[in-house]
Scaffold this active site. Structure first.
Site, mmCIF file in Angstrom:
data_model
loop_
_atom_site.group_PDB
_atom_site.id
_atom_site.type_symbol
_atom_site.label_atom_id
_atom_site.label_comp_id
_atom_site.label_asym_id
_atom_site.label_seq_id
_atom_site.Cartn_x
_atom_site.Cartn_y
_atom_site.Cartn_z
ATOM 1 N N SER A 90 -9.806 -0.534 7.393
ATOM 2 C CA SER A 90 -9.214 -0.357 6.058
ATOM 3 C C SER A 90 -8.523 -1.573 5.446
ATOM 4 O O SER A 90 -8.120 -1.522 4.289
ATOM 5 C CB SER A 90 -8.221 0.811 6.076
ATOM 6 O OG SER A 90 -8.906 2.028 6.065
ATOM 7 N N SER A 127 -9.626 1.856 3.234
ATOM 8 C CA SER A 127 -8.763 2.633 2.378
ATOM 9 C C SER A 127 -7.756 1.796 1.584
ATOM 10 O O SER A 127 -7.202 2.290 0.605
ATOM 11 C CB SER A 127 -7.979 3.642 3.223
ATOM 12 O OG SER A 127 -7.082 2.974 4.097
ATOM 13 N N LYS A 131 0.866 -1.174 0.000
ATOM 14 C CA LYS A 131 0.000 0.000 0.000
ATOM 15 C C LYS A 131 0.908 1.232 0.000
ATOM 16 O O LYS A 131 1.956 1.227 0.662
ATOM 17 C CB LYS A 131 -0.866 -0.050 1.259
ATOM 18 C CG LYS A 131 -1.893 1.062 1.389
ATOM 19 C CD LYS A 131 -2.707 0.890 2.676
ATOM 20 C CE LYS A 131 -3.791 1.946 2.815
ATOM 21 N NZ LYS A 131 -4.613 1.748 4.039
#
Lengths: 484, 95
Positions: free
Chosen positions: A175, A151, A76
């Site tokens: 997330s 997210s 990420k």
């Protein structure tokens, strides 16, 4: 080879049935082919990945091999990666090249893993749909008109579309678990302090925790084993040995006490998601587990508590972005205040500004007691509920999300509608507990997830419960159409 | 609760965020909704509850007071918008 799990690929590499270079090339080709339609990656590290793959192959040849040597993955874009753009999904950091590695990045690199690229995400991890990214929304591989969750939406979409065999994520209020649920994957958020936060761009420091999004619990066990552990560079990292998560997968579930909180099945839950949870529980009972009804009476406080605590911490953490030492700077500032306000006004998107302003307000003179201190107290109540529940049960189960993936643009108008999507996730972060989401079926042809919440540092039990279920089912083996 | 445009401007000023006049009403509406939503917390009885500071009730770890980092100023300043002679440049602060 892209239809194999990370654990299978690791075994094939070790047995020299395939090389890391072959495998890496195959994923890079899939990224090139499919990423334009998904927007899952912000940065693809074509050349660097091949260099790392060749180095891994040399290690394997020498017999200098760990379980993860040569296995590709994606990070990420919240994890600082030395020499690589680390944007956190924001215009603010569009020009930021990290001078150092996050501990997670460093550990997985040392394990010999090959970094394919950095995945798209909600800006500064604030969002549940990946629509707040400066780099545009990510599409859900199961239906491109829907969100992949957030997210860690880019990580989830990349793994679901088989563009990477696994990806890291961070989970401040759901997330990792929510996008994993909405894309048919396994996503684990460990206990607060289990994995180092060093080098993870901070959002809400008392809640942030890193984990992984994978196909199976076995994959997650391998990765978590390599990521977890004490790090002197993170002052909230916990100095406690990391168990052998892989060995724990085979423990029988006979006698496992599963708590089912009645509050998770109230209004707001799609009845078909609730039915999928009950179907999963039938399998657990077959495996010898016992289901007990429990109550988390302060559950209703979790989302409002979260939306005081998380914005408060975010407003403090994001004050470092001032246009002076790194990040976006506005054109021709007239004075220092103008430099600060315009650099921040231009560099941050609307959701980040909303959260910074909410946090600024709840921490401001005259409001601190009414909002922030109150929320720290309700946070205690939320944690006490979980602690009391774990006196009688080993794990808690329920839905990961109230509904399957929603449409792009469907929840962007009203922030509260978006926030409620993490209703089953927020409390777990507030209490600092570990949680995992695993695929448990489909609603409207879209995957839905079962959330398993564990006691502090009980990741091994969560992974074992997930693994035993995955031996009995094949929801985790489903691949979205067009990506087989 | 309903925040006025002036209140939003004041919060934005405290947060050092430039917000354009045309965006103020939207933020006023959004922030008011968020504050209304979190106002549910008032219904919780917390008179005898201690605020939670850390999920694991841990205290801050301390380390020995020794140098562990090397100076990497050049590397770090590669990310800076404007530097000169090893210094970060900003608009004139003192006349």
């Amino acid at each position: 080879m892209h239809t194999k799990t990370l654990a299978q690929l690791a075994r094939d590499l070790k047995a020299r049935k395939l090389s890391s270079e072959e495998l890496t090339r195959s994923y890079l080709a899939r990224i090139e082919r499919f990423n334009p339609q998904l927007n899952a990656f912000i940065t693809v590290l074509q050349e660097e990945a091949l260099v790392a793959a060749r180095a891994a192959d040399a290690r394997i040849k020498r017999g200098d091999v760990g379980v993860l040597t040569g296995v590709p993955l994606a990070h990420k874009d919240i994890f600082c990666t030395a020499g690589v753009k680390t944007s956190c999904g924001s215009k603010m950091l569009d020009n930021f090249v990290s001078p150092y590695d996050a501990t997670v990045v460093e550990r997985l690199r040392q394990a010999g893993m090959v970094l394919l690229g950095k995945t798209n995400m909600d800006e500064f991890a604030m969002g549940s749909s990946n629509e707040t990214s400066f780099y545009g929304p990510v599409k859900n591989p199961w239906d491109p008109t829907r969100v992949p969750g957030g997210s860690s939406g880019g990580s989830a979409a990349a793994v679901a579309a088989r563009l990477a065999p696994a990806a890291t994520g961070t989970d401040t209020g759901g997330s990792i678990r929510q996008p994993a649920a909405l894309t048919g994957l396994t996503g684990i958020k460990p206990t607060y302090g289990r994995v180092s936060r060093y080098g993870i761009i901070a959002f809400a420091s008392s809640l942030d925790q890193a984990g992984v999004i994978t196909y199976t619990a076995e994959d997650a066990a391998l990765l978590l084993g390599a990521m977890a552990g004490f790090d002197p560079r993170d002052s909230t990292s916990v100095d406690r040995p990391v168990p052998d998560y892989t060995a724990a997968l085979e423990h029988p579930l006979k006698g496992l006490r599963i708590g089912l909180p009645k509050e998770f099945f109230d209004q707001g839950l799609d009845g078909r998601v609730g039915a999928a949870v009950h179907a999963a529980l039938t399998i657990y009972k077959k495996l010898g587990a016992e289901v007990r009804d429990i109550s988390l009476p302060n559950f209703w406080l979790s989302v409002p508590t979260y939306y005081v605590v998380a914005p408060a911490e975010c407003s403090s953490n994001l004050s470092r972005f001032d246009g002076v030492r790194f990040g976006h700077r506005c054109e021709s500032p007239v004075d220092l205040l103008d430099l600060y306000t315009r650099s921040r006004g231009e560099g941050f998107g609307a959701e980040v500004k909303r959260r910074i302003m909410t946090g600024t307000y709840v921490l401001s003179a005259g409001y601190y007691d009414a909002y922030y201190l109150k929320a720290q107290k309700t946070r205690t109540l939320i944690r006490q509920d979980f602690i009391a529940a774990f006196e009688n049960v080993d794990v808690i189960m329920g839905p990961a999300t109230p509904t399957p993936a929603f449409g792009l643009g469907e929840k962007t108008e009203d922030p509260i509608t978006m926030y409620l999507n993490d209703i089953y996730a927020n409390g777990v972060n507030l209490a600092g507990l570990p949680g995992i989401s695993i695929p448990m079926g489909f609603v409207d042809k879209l995957p839905v997830g079962l959330q398993i919440i564990g006691n502090y540092f009980d990741e091994a039990r969560l992974l074992c419960a997930a693994h035993q279920y995955q031996r009995e089912t094949d929801w985790h083996g489903q691949i979205p159409k067009g990506f087989q | 609760m309903s925040l006025t445009s002036d209140e939003v401007r004041s919060i934005a000023r405290l947060a050092r965020l430039a917000i354009s006049d045309q965006d103020i009403p939207r933020y006023a509406d959004n922030l008011s909704r968020i504050l209304d939503f979190v106002a549910q917390l008032d219904k919780a009885e917390t008179a005898s509850v201690a605020p939670m500071a850390h999920p694991l009730d841990m205290s801050q770890q301390l380390r020995a007071d020794v140098v562990t980092e090397t100076n990497q100023r050049e590397l770090f300043q590669k990310n800076a918008p404007q530097v000169e002679a090893g210094l970060y440049l900003v608009p004139k602060v003192i006349e």
